[in-house]
Scaffold this active site. Structure first.
Site, mmCIF file in Angstrom:
data_model
loop_
_atom_site.group_PDB
_atom_site.id
_atom_site.type_symbol
_atom_site.label_atom_id
_atom_site.label_comp_id
_atom_site.label_asym_id
_atom_site.label_seq_id
_atom_site.Cartn_x
_atom_site.Cartn_y
_atom_site.Cartn_z
ATOM 1 N N ALA A 1 1.045 -1.408 0.274
ATOM 2 C CA ALA A 1 -0.139 -0.130 -0.049
ATOM 3 C C ALA A 1 1.231 0.997 0.143
ATOM 4 C CB ALA A 1 -0.981 -0.043 1.039
ATOM 5 N N GLY A 2 1.884 0.881 0.781
ATOM 6 C CA GLY A 2 2.617 2.404 0.986
ATOM 7 C C GLY A 2 4.132 2.055 -0.377
ATOM 8 N N ASP A 3 3.853 1.337 -1.365
ATOM 9 C CA ASP A 3 4.624 2.004 -2.240
ATOM 10 C C ASP A 3 3.986 2.192 -3.631
ATOM 11 O OD1 ASP A 3 6.804 -0.044 -1.502
ATOM 12 O OD2 ASP A 3 5.677 -2.039 -1.222
#
Ligand code: RIB
Length: 311
Positions: A249-251
């Protein structure tokens, strides 16, 4: 889109174990499923940016093993420029991911070939690329820190914007903050980077970081994200979505922010898009299979625009 997105980062093969809960120390737990898929923060961000429409070049190192062959083929199919991908003998990067039924994860990474990405390789590739101020360079901390530093410094010399997703955090990376224009961290990494404990409000932690980096972005999972500049203090609430797996999700968030910069979007719009990209990713299993395409992101934004607050 006038500019290019250069990602300097890791390529991993993710071995994902579906578990009912995290194992306790000394405990053996039976997984309910296993999958082997493309991952690595560098590769994930390259794939996410490409799916959102950017022209992406990836500088990375892969191994000589069959998993690395698969990773190469997948990245090529995403249309990513792999001219500067190096191949070294031995295993490529491996990540062992436990993913619970609540979608929480725990990740351990073995660097493998990623450890071979050195300054000379990064410098040689970046000189050939002749970056300019239209371009964006995106890097993370899953490769040797001298390679990250070289990427940020050379990007700065060319006028390209420098985004550092400082994960996984290490204290030796503190020196790198002076070389980036945008720092993207989660709440834990923000505290680690600021050198503070867990009691200070995250807004205060972010305010400390923005004294060292022009733009600070803190991802807050289901709570959305904060973005700070010297003049702006923005908060974007995340949409309520079912959580299957939070991996990458952070990517997706970081790549969406980078693509918005390439497209000349304002910080408000960049933050909205990034939060939605992260939210779409948690609704699906795995790292690269879960990363959204541009049409999905546009549709999501169109159906449920996100509220921005100033603080
Ligand atoms: O950000 C998610 C990624 O972290 C996974 O794909 C895993 O490979 C680790 O690098």
């Amino acid at each position: 889109m006038p500019g290019r997105c250069l990602v300097v980062g890791s390529v991993n093969t993710d071995i994902v174990l579906a578990v009912p809960r995290f194992a306790m120390p000394g405990e053996t737990l039976l997984a309910t499923g296993v999958s082997v898929i493309g991952g690595g923060k560098g590769a994930n961000q390259a794939v996410a940016a490409a799916r959102l429409g950017a022209h992406v070049t990836l500088i990375a190192a892969i191994g000589g093993d069959p998993f690395s062959d698969l990773r190469y083929n997948e990245l090529e199919q995403e249309g990513i420029d792999l001219r500067f991908l190096i191949r070294v003998p031995g295993l490529g990067g491996l990540a062992l991911i436990e993913c619970t039924t609540e979608g929480e994860n725990r990740i351990v990474v073995a660097a493998g070939a990623n450890a071979a990405l050195d300054v000379a390789r990064v410098r040689g590739a970046m000189q050939k690329l002749e970056l300019c101020s239209d371009d964006v360079v995106l890097t993370q901390l899953e490769i040797p820190l001298p390679a990250v530093e070289a990427a940020l410094c050379l990007a700065g010399e060319s006028g390209a914007r420098r985004l550092l997703n400082a994960t996984p955090w290490k204290d030796e990376a503190t020196e790198l903050l002076q070389w980036c224009d945008v720092l993207i961290v989660n709440a834990l990494e923000a505290r680690q980077a600021a050198g503070v404990g867990g009691v200070e409000p995250i807004e205060l932690v972010a305010t400390q970081l923005v004294e060292r980096v022009p733009v600070v972005v803190v991802t807050l999972g289901a709570e959305g994200a904060l973005l700070l500049t010297e003049r702006k203090r923005l908060r974007c609430r995340a949409p309520r979505v079912p959580v299957v797996d939070t991996t990458a999700a952070g990517d997706a968030f970081t790549a969406a922010l980078a693509v918005s910069l390439l497209e000349g979007e304002c910080w408000e719009e960049a933050l909205r898009r990034a939060v939605w990209a992260g939210a779409l990713t948690v609704g699906r299993a795995g790292a690269q299979p879960s990363l959204p395409f541009r049409r999905e992101l546009e549709q999501a934004i169109g159906t449920a625009p996100l509220i921005l607050e100033r603080w």
